[in-house]
Write an enzyme that holds these catalytic residues in place. Structure first.
Site, PDB file in Angstrom:
ATOM      1  N   HIS A  62      -2.492   3.866  -3.743  1.00  0.00           N
ATOM      2  CA  HIS A  62      -1.479   2.880  -3.329  1.00  0.00           C
ATOM      3  C   HIS A  62      -0.087   3.502  -3.205  1.00  0.00           C
ATOM      4  CE1 HIS A  62       0.890  -0.735  -3.010  1.00  0.00           C
ATOM      5  NE2 HIS A  62       1.462  -0.526  -4.190  1.00  0.00           N
ATOM      6  N   ASP A  89       1.995 -14.176  28.590  1.00  0.00           N
ATOM      7  CA  ASP A  89       2.593 -12.923  28.122  1.00  0.00           C
ATOM      8  C   ASP A  89       1.828 -12.354  26.930  1.00  0.00           C
ATOM      9  OD1 ASP A  89       3.358 -15.045  26.550  1.00  0.00           O
ATOM     10  OD2 ASP A  89       5.348 -14.243  26.111  1.00  0.00           O
ATOM     11  N   HIS A 112       7.229   3.790  -7.524  1.00  0.00           N
ATOM     12  CA  HIS A 112       7.695   2.411  -7.625  1.00  0.00           C
ATOM     13  C   HIS A 112       6.947   1.582  -8.654  1.00  0.00           C
ATOM     14  CE1 HIS A 112       4.267   1.663  -4.875  1.00  0.00           C
ATOM     15  NE2 HIS A 112       4.330   0.422  -5.296  1.00  0.00           N
ATOM     16  N   ASP A 152       5.548  -1.589   0.073  1.00  0.00           N
ATOM     17  CA  ASP A 152       4.621  -1.943  -1.005  1.00  0.00           C
ATOM     18  C   ASP A 152       3.823  -3.190  -0.626  1.00  0.00           C
ATOM     19  OD1 ASP A 152       3.514  -2.167  -3.683  1.00  0.00           O
ATOM     20  OD2 ASP A 152       5.006  -3.729  -4.042  1.00  0.00           O
ATOM     21  N   GLU A 209       6.562  -0.244 -14.338  1.00  0.00           N
ATOM     22  CA  GLU A 209       5.845  -1.488 -14.633  1.00  0.00           C
ATOM     23  C   GLU A 209       4.468  -1.230 -15.243  1.00  0.00           C
ATOM     24  OE1 GLU A 209       4.660  -5.656 -12.340  1.00  0.00           O
ATOM     25  OE2 GLU A 209       5.508  -3.980 -11.235  1.00  0.00           O
ATOM     26  N   ASP A 210       3.785  -0.154 -14.802  1.00  0.00           N
ATOM     27  CA  ASP A 210       2.387   0.046 -15.191  1.00  0.00           C
ATOM     28  C   ASP A 210       2.169   1.135 -16.226  1.00  0.00           C
ATOM     29  OD1 ASP A 210       1.749  -1.933 -13.423  1.00  0.00           O
ATOM     30  OD2 ASP A 210       1.099  -0.600 -11.822  1.00  0.00           O
TER      31      ASP A 210
END
Length: 752
Positions: free
Chosen positions: A73, A285, A97, A164, A101-102
């Site tokens: 990821h 279109d 990123h 993300d 958090e993890d």
């Protein structure tokens, strides 16, 4: 998900393989790592490689719901940012990123290893990841406010977050159906429009299509099949058109860089079918022809060739080069009658315009107007971010959470209309905006003193919807002021808010003055000024649920609080400021503080045990308010009134009985209270008030509305309230609604 222990904040594990075998790496990252592997001593020089290796070590042993290694990821996110032309700090933040958090790594450790710039980006994205945009309105509004503040500090934060979200949407099939729909809805309502505002077309269309796939799966599959079935005919027809234009452009010497067909994305087709109530066969279109040339002059020369080769359709030409969109998008759009009589959209732009159209704000980093470093912080002079500055203004103006969220979703993501001042300056407004919206966009005082408007030199009504290219001149007059009717047609939140505030402020000054006069009459003029500025007076204001003494005076002026209550509270505060439930022994109407409490009594009233009583309908006293009993002349027993009730003053002293409330002890008993609300007259105002009451489990017994043309609406309500504290709380919440001008508790008349 398994969480690994953090590495030392001063080094990256040298044992980590530079080319891991358990995850497929993109070619660009492989090349970067291979270059680095030739000289391991140079690892400190490559920020991107160091960030990847750090993330790889930390996410080791972690797996996504799909079963693939979690590191896949952040690798994908970093790749999306690289494709956008992001700098090293952005790409590194893409790898990192999720680590805060993890894993157990802190932002401080990220800063020590990778520098402050990367750390700030990671911290910003980490905070955004915790926001829940589908939560209750108050929380949702606060999350929006924080997100836009983060964007203003460094616009790259939201770009990393969009990358993300895009990869998460690409891999959404591993989640449960309910979670898929929640994430898809949030993507369509929030993140796809943000990508559009940032001009990142590549992200915008894919986010919309992926959300479409999970929210309207049957329609998605049907349109996917229809588009595939017609692809052959469409491509052959476009090839013939391309050959004609290529030859004609070469003949006049236009440097043609690229000629390509752009298929319309699936959600765009679906949205057009639904909004215009058309069948698929009626959508012409499905694909547009894109002409990319060398210069702006060539754009207009190419336009002449297109219009010469094919018949233009009137009213379908848009010049976004002369008048760019707020997200910096530039291009010439025209629709012509193509081969077989079918309409064909043609877009003409330069290569730089094309990159800006595809990559949006990211292209700004590639095509900088001035040499210097990347401009990532919001500048007051940067016209590319006027929409973001407007959002930040709304945050200050719109205090009501529900109104803020509604205006955000309704107005932020709409197309704009572009109009001109008489001096030729361009002003962008929400579609459907009127001269009143225009006036308030120029300046608040221009709106407040607006008398009329000339549009393209003609006097027209102030409610006339503006069109692209209109020249608008606002005529002001010193004695002019806003009209309540304006609220029925203005569309911009800033205009609506400023009109409401004008009515509140204009009435507020009168109410403050009236409150001062009432106090002056009761307490005397001498020393009043110093009293109003004193600490005891501020305490009285807070005890009456007002933030300031001026707010208290305004409430006193329009009857929201009684003079008796203010004076009694002032005396209590002055005599014994350290006590919370104090009464004045000098008052003949107040029960003795030493009166025993009958905790075992089922009656809510102490002091009349065993006697017949009823709650007076003239003042509707509530638990928590000082009360007095009156012996009635009939067979009604004791009538319980609020102290200070006008009817008490006419009663002989021998008929007065000192009483007080027993502790509620969790009682669910409620009492009727009448309130009168003066509100700006608009459709749905009563519904909004009733919804606010319902949200706080307040029962409404009766409701009535009186309206007069050009005047505020008068709304009378009778509600069931548990005690004085609950009443003050709900009145404060109603008062804070932006449409409310006046609010007061009403006393009916009853003869004891």
């Amino acid at each position: 998900m398994n969480v690994t222990a953090p590495l030392s904040p001063v080094e990256i594990s040298p044992e980590a393989p530079l080319l891991p075998a358990d995850v497929e790496l993109p070619a660009w990252l492989k090349a970067c790592l291979e270059d680095m592997s030739r000289d391991r001593a140079s690892q400190g020089e490559c920020l991107i490689c160091r960030a990847f290796r750090f993330a790889y070590d930390l996410h080791g042993g972690q797996y996504r719901k799909s079963g693939e290694p979690y590191i896949a990821h952040p690798v994908a996110v970093a790749g999306l940012l690289r494709d956008l032309g992001g700098d090293e700090s952005m790409i590194a933040a893409g790898f990192l990123h999720d680590v805060v958090e993890d894993t157990a790594v802190t932002v401080a450790e990220i800063e020590q290893l990778f520098g402050g710039e990367v750390a700030r980006l990671v911290e910003g994205v980490t905070k955004l990841s915790k926001f829940n945009f589908s939560s209750k309105t108050e929380h949702q509004a606060e999350n929006f406010r924080r997100m836009f503040l983060a964007m203003a500090q460094d616009i790259r934060v939201i770009v990393v977050k969009l990358a993300d979200r895009l990869h998460n949407m690409r891999t959404l099939e591993a989640l449960g159906e309910e979670k898929q729909r929640r994430i898809a809805r949030e993507t369509r309502e929030i993140f796809a429009p943000l990508a559009n505002r940032l001009g990142i077309w590549r992200f915008k269309w894919e986010l919309e299509d992926l959300a479409f796939k999970y929210l309207e799966s049957e329609d998605y599959r049907q349109i996917q099949i229809l588009v595939a079935e017609k692809r052959g005919d469409r491509e052959s027809r476009l090839e013939l058109v391309k050959d004609i234009l290529r030859r004609r452009l070469e003949e006049i010497g236009v440097n043609l860089l690229e000629l390509q067909a752009r298929p319309k994305h699936l959600y765009g087709i679906y949205y057009k079918m639904v909004s215009q109530k058309k069948e698929f066969e009626e959508i012409y279109d499905i694909a547009a022809l894109r002409v990319i040339v060398d210069s702006k002059d060539d754009c207009y020369r190419a336009l002449a060739i297109v219009h010469d080769a094919f018949k233009p359709i009137p009213g379908r030409f848009k010049d976004y080069i002369g008048l760019p969109k707020p997200n910096r998008y530039q291009s010439l759009h025209t629709t012509v009658v193509g081969l077989n009589g079918r309409p064909l959209e043609v877009q003409i732009r330069t290569l730089e315009m094309h990159h800006i159209a595809e990559y949006g704000i990211a292209a700004h980093w590639k095509y900088k107007e001035t040499g210097g470093s990347n401009t990532t912080q919001l500048s007051s002079s940067d016209e590319k971010f006027t929409w973001l500055r407007q959002l930040l203004d709304w945050q200050n103006d719109l205090k009501d959470a529900q109104e803020y969220v509604e205006h955000l979703k309704e107005n932020l993501f709409d197309d704009d209309v572009y109009v001109f001042t008489p001096q030729g300056d361009v002003v962008s407004l929400a579609r459907g905006a009127t001269p009143v919206d225009f006036a308030y966009r120029i300046h608040t005082e221009v709106g407040h003193h607006m008398k009329g408007a000339r549009i393209n030199g003609q006097w027209l009504g102030v409610d006339t919807p503006l069109k692209n290219g209109d020249i608008v001149e606002i005529i002001t007059q010193k004695n002019s002021h806003p009209s309540l009717d304006w609220l029925n047609f203005v569309v911009t939140p800033s205009a609506r808010h400023r009109i409401r505030q004008w009515f509140k402020r204009s009435r507020r000054d009168e109410n403050v003055l009236r409150g001062r006069e009432l106090l002056e009459k009761e307490l005397g003029k001498s020393g009043l000024e110093s009293l109003l500025k004193s600490a005891p007076m501020q305490t009285v204001a807070e005890r009456c649920n007002y933030q300031s003494v001026e707010d208290l005076l305004a409430g006193l002026g329009y009857g929201e609080v009684t003079l008796n209550l203010v004076v009694n509270r002032l005396r209590e505060t002055t005599v014994k400021t350290q006590q919370t439930e104090v009464t004045l022994s000098s008052s003949p109407y107040i029960a003795s503080p030493g009166h025993p409490t009958d905790k075992g009594s089922k009656s809510p009233i102490a002091g009349i045990e065993g006697l017949l009583y009823h709650i007076a309908g003239c003042c509707h006293p509530l638990p928590g308010e000082p009360i007095i009993g009156i012996v009635t002349r009939g067979a009604k027993g004791i009538s319980i009134h609020r102290q200070g009730c006008p009817n008490v003053g006419h009663v002989e002293g021998e008929r007065l009985i000192p009483v007080r409330w027993n502790p509620l002890n969790g009682s669910a008993q409620t009492y009727p209270v009448d309130i009168m609300i003066e509100a700006i007259d608009r459709v749905g105002v009563l519904k909004d008030i009733l919804s606010r009451l319902s949200d706080h489990n307040i029962n409404v017994r009766n409701a009535g509305v009186k309206t007069s043309f050009g005047k505020p609406a008068l709304i009378s309500l009778q509600i069931d309230i548990r005690d004085h504290e609950q009443l003050n709380s709900i009145l404060a919440k109603i008062k804070n609604m932006t449409d409310i001008i006046d609010l007061r508790r009403v006393n009916a008349v009853e003869t004891p």
